[in-house]
Each structure stands twice: as structure tokens, then as C-alpha cells.
Design an enzyme around this catalytic site. Sequence first.
Site, PDB file in Angstrom:
ATOM      1  N   GLU A 107       0.878  -1.168   0.000  1.00  0.00           N
ATOM      2  CA  GLU A 107       0.000   0.000   0.000  1.00  0.00           C
ATOM      3  C   GLU A 107       0.915   1.217   0.000  1.00  0.00           C
ATOM      4  O   GLU A 107       1.855   1.279   0.800  1.00  0.00           O
ATOM      5  CB  GLU A 107      -0.760  -0.027   1.313  1.00  0.00           C
ATOM      6  CG  GLU A 107      -2.104   0.593   1.296  1.00  0.00           C
ATOM      7  CD  GLU A 107      -2.761   0.198   2.603  1.00  0.00           C
ATOM      8  OE1 GLU A 107      -2.303   0.694   3.644  1.00  0.00           O
ATOM      9  OE2 GLU A 107      -3.685  -0.621   2.576  1.00  0.00           O
ATOM     10  N   TYR A 119       8.843   0.476  -5.778  1.00  0.00           N
ATOM     11  CA  TYR A 119       7.966  -0.670  -6.002  1.00  0.00           C
ATOM     12  C   TYR A 119       7.827  -0.947  -7.512  1.00  0.00           C
ATOM     13  O   TYR A 119       7.703  -2.103  -7.929  1.00  0.00           O
ATOM     14  CB  TYR A 119       6.598  -0.440  -5.362  1.00  0.00           C
ATOM     15  CG  TYR A 119       6.649  -0.308  -3.851  1.00  0.00           C
ATOM     16  CD1 TYR A 119       7.570  -1.040  -3.099  1.00  0.00           C
ATOM     17  CD2 TYR A 119       5.781   0.535  -3.167  1.00  0.00           C
ATOM     18  CE1 TYR A 119       7.624  -0.924  -1.718  1.00  0.00           C
ATOM     19  CE2 TYR A 119       5.824   0.657  -1.779  1.00  0.00           C
ATOM     20  CZ  TYR A 119       6.752  -0.070  -1.070  1.00  0.00           C
ATOM     21  OH  TYR A 119       6.811   0.042   0.307  1.00  0.00           O
TER      22      TYR A 119
HETATM   23  C1  LIG Z   1      10.877   4.805  -0.002  1.00  0.00           C
HETATM   24  C2  LIG Z   1      12.196   4.483   0.706  1.00  0.00           C
HETATM   25  C3  LIG Z   1      11.986   3.262   1.581  1.00  0.00           C
HETATM   26  C4  LIG Z   1      13.253   4.172  -0.364  1.00  0.00           C
HETATM   27  O1  LIG Z   1      14.420   3.681   0.283  1.00  0.00           O
HETATM   28  P1  LIG Z   1      15.877   3.810  -0.385  1.00  0.00           P
HETATM   29  O2  LIG Z   1      16.801   2.972   0.411  1.00  0.00           O
HETATM   30  O3  LIG Z   1      16.225   5.221  -0.563  1.00  0.00           O
HETATM   31  O4  LIG Z   1      15.622   3.131  -1.809  1.00  0.00           O
HETATM   32  P2  LIG Z   1      16.732   2.538  -2.779  1.00  0.00           P
HETATM   33  O5  LIG Z   1      18.028   3.263  -2.610  1.00  0.00           O
HETATM   34  O6  LIG Z   1      16.771   1.053  -2.634  1.00  0.00           O
HETATM   35  O7  LIG Z   1      16.109   2.936  -4.187  1.00  0.00           O
HETATM   36  C5  LIG Z   1      15.832   1.962  -5.168  1.00  0.00           C
HETATM   37  C6  LIG Z   1      15.199   2.643  -6.358  1.00  0.00           C
HETATM   38  O8  LIG Z   1      13.921   3.182  -6.007  1.00  0.00           O
HETATM   39  C7  LIG Z   1      13.739   4.431  -6.707  1.00  0.00           C
HETATM   40  N1  LIG Z   1      13.773   5.550  -5.758  1.00  0.00           N
HETATM   41  C8  LIG Z   1      14.082   5.504  -4.443  1.00  0.00           C
HETATM   42  N2  LIG Z   1      13.974   6.750  -3.894  1.00  0.00           N
HETATM   43  C9  LIG Z   1      13.607   7.569  -4.892  1.00  0.00           C
HETATM   44  C10 LIG Z   1      13.341   8.967  -4.960  1.00  0.00           C
HETATM   45  N3  LIG Z   1      13.448   9.763  -3.879  1.00  0.00           N
HETATM   46  N4  LIG Z   1      12.969   9.494  -6.143  1.00  0.00           N
HETATM   47  C11 LIG Z   1      12.856   8.711  -7.247  1.00  0.00           C
HETATM   48  N5  LIG Z   1      13.122   7.378  -7.255  1.00  0.00           N
HETATM   49  C12 LIG Z   1      13.467   6.817  -6.088  1.00  0.00           C
HETATM   50  C13 LIG Z   1      14.912   4.535  -7.667  1.00  0.00           C
HETATM   51  O9  LIG Z   1      14.566   3.822  -8.855  1.00  0.00           O
HETATM   52  C14 LIG Z   1      15.996   3.807  -6.889  1.00  0.00           C
HETATM   53  O10 LIG Z   1      17.053   3.353  -7.693  1.00  0.00           O
HETATM   54  P3  LIG Z   1      18.271   4.372  -8.051  1.00  0.00           P
HETATM   55  O11 LIG Z   1      18.733   4.981  -6.752  1.00  0.00           O
HETATM   56  O12 LIG Z   1      19.277   3.448  -8.674  1.00  0.00           O
HETATM   57  O13 LIG Z   1      17.709   5.389  -8.987  1.00  0.00           O
HETATM   58  C15 LIG Z   1      12.704   5.684   1.550  1.00  0.00           C
HETATM   59  O14 LIG Z   1      12.683   6.839   0.734  1.00  0.00           O
HETATM   60  C16 LIG Z   1      11.895   5.956   2.801  1.00  0.00           C
HETATM   61  O15 LIG Z   1      12.138   5.380   3.858  1.00  0.00           O
HETATM   62  N6  LIG Z   1      10.884   6.859   2.690  1.00  0.00           N
HETATM   63  C17 LIG Z   1      10.047   7.235   3.836  1.00  0.00           C
HETATM   64  C18 LIG Z   1       9.167   6.107   4.283  1.00  0.00           C
HETATM   65  C19 LIG Z   1       8.313   5.571   3.158  1.00  0.00           C
HETATM   66  O16 LIG Z   1       7.752   6.317   2.359  1.00  0.00           O
HETATM   67  N7  LIG Z   1       8.180   4.230   3.121  1.00  0.00           N
HETATM   68  C20 LIG Z   1       7.377   3.540   2.146  1.00  0.00           C
HETATM   69  C21 LIG Z   1       5.973   3.547   2.609  1.00  0.00           C
HETATM   70  S1  LIG Z   1       4.927   2.678   1.464  1.00  0.00           S
END
Ligand SMILES: CC(C)(COP(=O)(O)OP(=O)(O)OC[C@H]1O[C@@H](n2cnc3c(N)ncnc32)[C@H](O)[C@@H]1OP(=O)(O)O)[C@@H](O)C(=O)NCCC(=O)NCCS
Length: 156
Positions: A107, A119
Site C-alpha cells: 500500500e 515498487y
Molecule cells: C521509499 C524508501 C523506503 C526508499 O528507500 P531507499 O533505500 O532510498 O531506496 P533505494 O536506494 O533502494 O532505491 C531503489 C530505487 O527506487 C527508486 N527511488 C528511491 N527513492 C527515490 C526517490 N526519492 N525518487 C525517485 N526514485 C526513487 C529509484 O529507482 C531507486 O534506484 P536508483 O537509486 O538506482 O535510482 C525511503 O525513501 C523511505 O524510507 N521513505 C520514507 C518512508 C516511506 O515512504 N516508506 C514507504 C511507505 S509505502
Amino acid sequence: MASTISAVGGEAAALLASLHAAAFPPAERWGPQAIELMLGLPGHFALVAAEAGSPLGFAMGRVAADQAEVLTLAVHPGARRTGVGLALMAALAGEATNRGAVELFLEVAETNAAARALYGRLGAAAAGRRRAYYPDGADALVLRLTLTRPGAKQDG
Ligand SMILES: CC(C)(COP(=O)(O)OP(=O)(O)OC[C@H]1O[C@@H](n2cnc3c(N)ncnc32)[C@H](O)[C@@H]1OP(=O)(O)O)[C@@H](O)C(=O)NCCC(=O)NCCS
């Protein structure tokens, strides 16, 4: 990033709550008691990513029969865009598969571009929408991911 991912239980609730608080706005934070309670329920599990002993983020999921759900995914702001989120999701999908799940539901707020992009990278497909689901009025998108056992034959 060479992070390690380990399964933790309710004893890690305070750590998980602090990671959750670092990742989410105040209205969406989960306290340690809620986390400990969830991890005591059947089918619920948590995975923590750490680098040199320093926790970077965690994921929580649950499996019921052959369906799994992502309950939360949180990466510390200082550790983002280094692959931790993707690694946690891969580990969660693996754990769910080991527990017998064949599909995984997620979600995500329509406005959460980072999570939607992550995702999308995993191949999650739209499965539904919950209108005005979040405290800020954003819709929740329900996404679905097919889980496959390593080495299993794909349909078609
Ligand atoms: C969403 C979240 C978990 C991503 O974690 P992360 O460790 O930064 O993600 P990753 O480094 O594994 O990213 C993998 C891919 O996802 C995409 N991505 C991740 N963050 C992104 C951003 N801010 N903008 C665009 N694409 C993004 C990219 O395709 C990325 O690959 P790349 O870095 O090679 O371009 C993190 O931003 C977070 O904790 N956010 C707040 C909590 C949240 O929203 N959780 C999800 C609730 S459903």
C-alpha cells in the site's frame, strides 16, 4: 552498499520505532508498543538492514495463508538512494516466499514518489485504490507483486 539484513523480533521494538520516526512524519509514526504487539502476532516479521553495526532501515511484513503484505518500509534519510530499500524489499519477498506466500500486496500513498518508484522497479502492478486513506487526504494505491521461488517455472 554492503549492508547486512537480519530478522528481529519484539525485543528490537525500540530500535524499529526510532528508525520509523526518522523515516515518517509525526502523524504516521509507530511507537515501540505497537511494533512489539504486531511482532507478537502470527505470521508477522521484521528485517533490519545495518552497515558496520549501524541500523539503516527496516521492513515489516506479514503472511497469512499464501498471501503476504508489506506493513512498513523505512530507510533512514541519511542512508537513502544506496539500495537499502530495494535490499530490504528483496529480503522481505524472500522471507514471505519461504513462509508459503505466492503474492505480496503493498500500500503506498499516491503522492509518495520515492516508494512508488522503488515498487515499480520490483515489478509491482496496480491492484486497487483507497480514496483519502492517509491523514493528509492522499489516496492509497494498492499494488501487487507475484512471488516466485528461485528456480521455479514462470507461468506462460
Ligand atoms: C521509499 C524508501 C523506503 C526508499 O528507500 P531507499 O533505500 O532510498 O531506496 P533505494 O536506494 O533502494 O532505491 C531503489 C530505487 O527506487 C527508486 N527511488 C528511491 N527513492 C527515490 C526517490 N526519492 N525518487 C525517485 N526514485 C526513487 C529509484 O529507482 C531507486 O534506484 P536508483 O537509486 O538506482 O535510482 C525511503 O525513501 C523511505 O524510507 N521513505 C520514507 C518512508 C516511506 O515512504 N516508506 C514507504 C511507505 S509505502
